[in-house]
Design a protein around this motif. Sequence first.
Motif, mmCIF file in Angstrom:
data_model
loop_
_atom_site.group_PDB
_atom_site.id
_atom_site.type_symbol
_atom_site.label_atom_id
_atom_site.label_comp_id
_atom_site.label_asym_id
_atom_site.label_seq_id
_atom_site.Cartn_x
_atom_site.Cartn_y
_atom_site.Cartn_z
ATOM 1 N N ARG A 259 0.939 -1.201 -0.005
ATOM 2 C CA ARG A 259 -0.033 -0.063 0.022
ATOM 3 C C ARG A 259 0.933 1.203 0.294
ATOM 4 N NH1 ARG A 259 -2.270 -4.086 1.789
ATOM 5 N NH2 ARG A 259 -4.539 -4.602 2.100
ATOM 6 N N VAL A 260 0.357 2.231 -0.670
ATOM 7 C CA VAL A 260 1.094 3.454 -0.927
ATOM 8 C C VAL A 260 0.949 4.324 0.595
ATOM 9 C CG1 VAL A 260 1.277 5.459 -2.028
ATOM 10 C CG2 VAL A 260 1.330 3.483 -3.354
ATOM 11 N N TYR A 261 1.752 5.027 1.033
ATOM 12 C CA TYR A 261 1.352 6.039 2.022
ATOM 13 C C TYR A 261 1.992 7.430 1.986
ATOM 14 C CZ TYR A 261 6.346 5.959 4.233
ATOM 15 O OH TYR A 261 7.428 6.023 4.319
ATOM 16 N N GLY A 262 1.224 8.334 2.693
ATOM 17 C CA GLY A 262 1.883 9.738 2.946
ATOM 18 C C GLY A 262 1.637 10.182 4.208
ATOM 19 N N VAL A 263 2.565 11.077 4.627
ATOM 20 C CA VAL A 263 2.436 11.552 6.122
ATOM 21 C C VAL A 263 2.425 13.075 6.163
ATOM 22 C CG1 VAL A 263 3.720 11.273 8.313
ATOM 23 C CG2 VAL A 263 3.484 9.312 6.963
ATOM 24 N N VAL A 264 1.550 13.507 7.223
ATOM 25 C CA VAL A 264 1.679 15.144 7.489
ATOM 26 C C VAL A 264 1.526 15.155 9.113
ATOM 27 C CG1 VAL A 264 0.314 17.272 7.442
ATOM 28 C CG2 VAL A 264 0.173 15.681 5.482
ATOM 29 N N VAL A 265 2.752 15.767 9.293
ATOM 30 C CA VAL A 265 3.071 16.019 10.908
ATOM 31 C C VAL A 265 2.917 17.448 11.166
ATOM 32 C CG1 VAL A 265 4.430 15.597 12.845
ATOM 33 C CG2 VAL A 265 4.376 13.803 11.132
ATOM 34 N N HIS A 266 2.424 17.956 12.126
ATOM 35 C CA HIS A 266 2.433 19.286 12.344
ATOM 36 C C HIS A 266 2.411 19.649 13.903
ATOM 37 C CE1 HIS A 266 -1.776 19.731 14.011
ATOM 38 N NE2 HIS A 266 -2.009 18.894 13.210
ATOM 39 N N GLY A 267 3.321 20.620 14.085
ATOM 40 C CA GLY A 267 3.377 21.072 15.701
ATOM 41 C C GLY A 267 3.672 22.604 15.882
ATOM 42 N N ASP A 268 3.808 22.761 16.914
ATOM 43 C CA ASP A 268 3.704 24.496 17.486
ATOM 44 C C ASP A 268 5.062 24.795 17.892
ATOM 45 O OD1 ASP A 268 3.239 22.951 19.623
ATOM 46 O OD2 ASP A 268 2.262 24.821 20.625
ATOM 47 N N VAL A 269 6.038 23.984 18.372
ATOM 48 C CA VAL A 269 7.247 24.228 19.091
ATOM 49 C C VAL A 269 8.311 23.433 18.914
ATOM 50 C CG1 VAL A 269 8.342 24.372 21.437
ATOM 51 C CG2 VAL A 269 6.057 25.508 20.997
ATOM 52 N N ALA A 270 8.042 22.136 18.955
ATOM 53 C CA ALA A 270 9.121 21.021 18.681
ATOM 54 C C ALA A 270 8.604 19.781 18.445
ATOM 55 C CB ALA A 270 10.246 20.918 19.880
ATOM 56 N N GLY A 271 9.613 18.866 18.010
ATOM 57 C CA GLY A 271 9.169 17.443 17.894
ATOM 58 C C GLY A 271 8.653 16.914 16.432
ATOM 59 N N ILE A 272 8.654 17.848 15.488
ATOM 60 C CA ILE A 272 7.917 17.310 14.211
ATOM 61 C C ILE A 272 8.647 16.384 13.402
ATOM 62 C CG2 ILE A 272 6.191 19.218 14.205
ATOM 63 C CD1 ILE A 272 8.407 20.635 12.156
ATOM 64 N N GLU A 273 10.010 16.728 13.263
ATOM 65 C CA GLU A 273 10.960 16.061 12.505
ATOM 66 C C GLU A 273 10.930 14.573 12.876
ATOM 67 O OE1 GLU A 273 14.617 17.331 11.502
ATOM 68 O OE2 GLU A 273 14.102 19.308 10.727
ATOM 69 N N GLY A 274 11.178 14.212 14.282
ATOM 70 C CA GLY A 274 11.247 12.977 14.973
ATOM 71 C C GLY A 274 10.060 12.170 14.730
ATOM 72 N N THR A 275 8.865 12.860 14.843
ATOM 73 C CA THR A 275 7.625 12.289 14.764
ATOM 74 C C THR A 275 7.339 11.721 13.418
ATOM 75 O OG1 THR A 275 6.757 13.230 16.547
ATOM 76 C CG2 THR A 275 5.079 12.471 14.932
ATOM 77 N N ARG A 276 7.658 12.581 12.317
ATOM 78 C CA ARG A 276 7.707 12.600 10.878
ATOM 79 C C ARG A 276 8.312 11.121 10.768
ATOM 80 N NH1 ARG A 276 11.555 12.838 7.301
ATOM 81 N NH2 ARG A 276 12.059 15.007 7.945
ATOM 82 N N ARG A 277 9.668 10.898 11.174
ATOM 83 C CA ARG A 277 10.548 9.999 10.962
ATOM 84 C C ARG A 277 10.130 8.775 11.531
ATOM 85 N NH1 ARG A 277 14.584 13.905 12.158
ATOM 86 N NH2 ARG A 277 15.802 14.816 10.579
ATOM 87 N N GLY A 278 9.499 8.795 12.587
ATOM 88 C CA GLY A 278 9.220 7.569 13.466
ATOM 89 C C GLY A 278 7.904 7.156 12.580
ATOM 90 N N ASP A 281 9.261 5.405 9.142
ATOM 91 C CA ASP A 281 10.185 4.292 9.688
ATOM 92 C C ASP A 281 8.981 3.061 9.665
ATOM 93 O OD1 ASP A 281 12.435 5.580 9.168
ATOM 94 O OD2 ASP A 281 12.976 5.637 11.180
ATOM 95 N N TRP A 282 7.874 3.374 10.798
ATOM 96 C CA TRP A 282 7.167 2.288 11.031
ATOM 97 C C TRP A 282 6.422 1.754 9.663
ATOM 98 C CZ3 TRP A 282 1.680 3.968 11.093
ATOM 99 C CH2 TRP A 282 0.652 2.706 11.668
ATOM 100 N N LEU A 283 6.055 2.768 8.806
ATOM 101 C CA LEU A 283 5.083 2.358 7.590
ATOM 102 C C LEU A 283 6.078 1.484 6.712
ATOM 103 C CD1 LEU A 283 3.053 5.499 7.347
ATOM 104 C CD2 LEU A 283 2.125 3.382 7.859
ATOM 105 N N ASP A 284 7.440 2.009 6.574
ATOM 106 C CA ASP A 284 8.475 1.318 5.690
ATOM 107 C C ASP A 284 8.432 -0.174 6.144
ATOM 108 O OD1 ASP A 284 8.886 3.624 4.297
ATOM 109 O OD2 ASP A 284 10.590 4.286 5.175
ATOM 110 N N TRP A 285 8.753 -0.400 7.402
ATOM 111 C CA TRP A 285 8.671 -1.592 8.280
ATOM 112 C C TRP A 285 7.895 -2.456 7.872
ATOM 113 C CZ3 TRP A 285 13.051 -2.861 11.264
ATOM 114 C CH2 TRP A 285 13.189 -4.203 11.781
ATOM 115 N N MET A 286 6.781 -2.218 7.765
ATOM 116 C CA MET A 286 5.433 -2.873 7.519
ATOM 117 C C MET A 286 5.333 -3.251 6.157
ATOM 118 S SD MET A 286 2.371 -2.265 10.147
ATOM 119 C CE MET A 286 1.784 -0.829 9.354
#
Length: 356
Positions: A259-278, A281-286
């Motif tokens: 299955r094909v996937y896309g991800v949109v992560v938004h935040g207001d201060v911090a943590g967006i890159e790590g969450t997007r990568r996580g 990576d999870w979807l890639d692994w599956m």
Amino acid sequence: MPRVRKGQAPGKLSRVVFHERFAQSFKDPWFDPERDALARVEDIAWKAYSESRKAPLTQKAGEGFADPTYELSIEWLETRDRLRAAEDKRNHADTPSRVLVVVGAPRNDGSCPGEISKTFRLAQLCREILERERIEVDLLDLSLLTSDYAKRIYPCKGCVSTAMPLCHWPCSCYPNHALAQTGDWMAEIYERWVAAHGVLIVTPVHWYHAPSVLKLMMDRLVCADGGNPDPTSTAGKDAAKAKALELAGWAYPKHLAGRVYGVVVHGDVAGIEGTRRGLADWLDWMGLIDAGPKARLDRFIGYYEPYATSHDALDRDTGVQDEVRNVARAVAEAMKQARAGTLSAPGAKLKSPRPK
């Protein structure tokens, strides 16, 4: 053969503690006229708990299972059958393309926050683009866990860490009627993932991580990555049999791969890159396939501005809005290529030397 380690879980509740737990749902005085009736129901629930009556409705597994005589939960069999039907329909060339758009925020205006989430608004932007491409959209709004009556996703119990074959596809840990663990939304959510040709997750960041409503679903999807489609092969939840089965050689089937996937992560201060990568990576692994760089987006909205004006910040940020639309466009394009067999996925057919 490794031994099964024991000694962590406490014993069963006493009758007094069970009563206290049972009564918690009926504190409203409106229940007072029915206290005698509730007491009779409690006695039945206590007996079911005492005798570990997890699956009160069962039938023999039948042909196609390792042990055709094993008594399987009828509820599990019904879920399994729906997943098979959804997979068959998805794989048919005439079936319209379908994207599961996941709203990963817990906030909505039907509960305590009193306002819709920015995540929901961004998901609607994705929906509009996909529908213009004549793609069916299944909007999975996980915020309903906070506002709908008795809608719940129970936590993953971690069967996979005992042995992969102990983790059944779909999950057989729930419902557990003896523990009042019923009404698990995942039985429906598994079917919606299976039916989709593409998945687009839109989520905020909570404390540098995915929100709890999203993480609950993610953890429960572990059975899609290597899960055992035959609970009779482990006699239900027999840990020793599951260990032996894994050590004899396990294929770790990826039930949602392709299955094909896309991800949109938004935040207001911090943590967006790590969450997007996580998430990626999870979807890639599956075994899911990313729809390219434009389909993996992390952005701040209203950076260090007050929470009270965050929707206004989104109104002003037309650039973010257009980037989110591009995520949907990328998913649509990649999904069309995937269904036509022209999507390039280098290395997808390589065999892993360390499958897990």
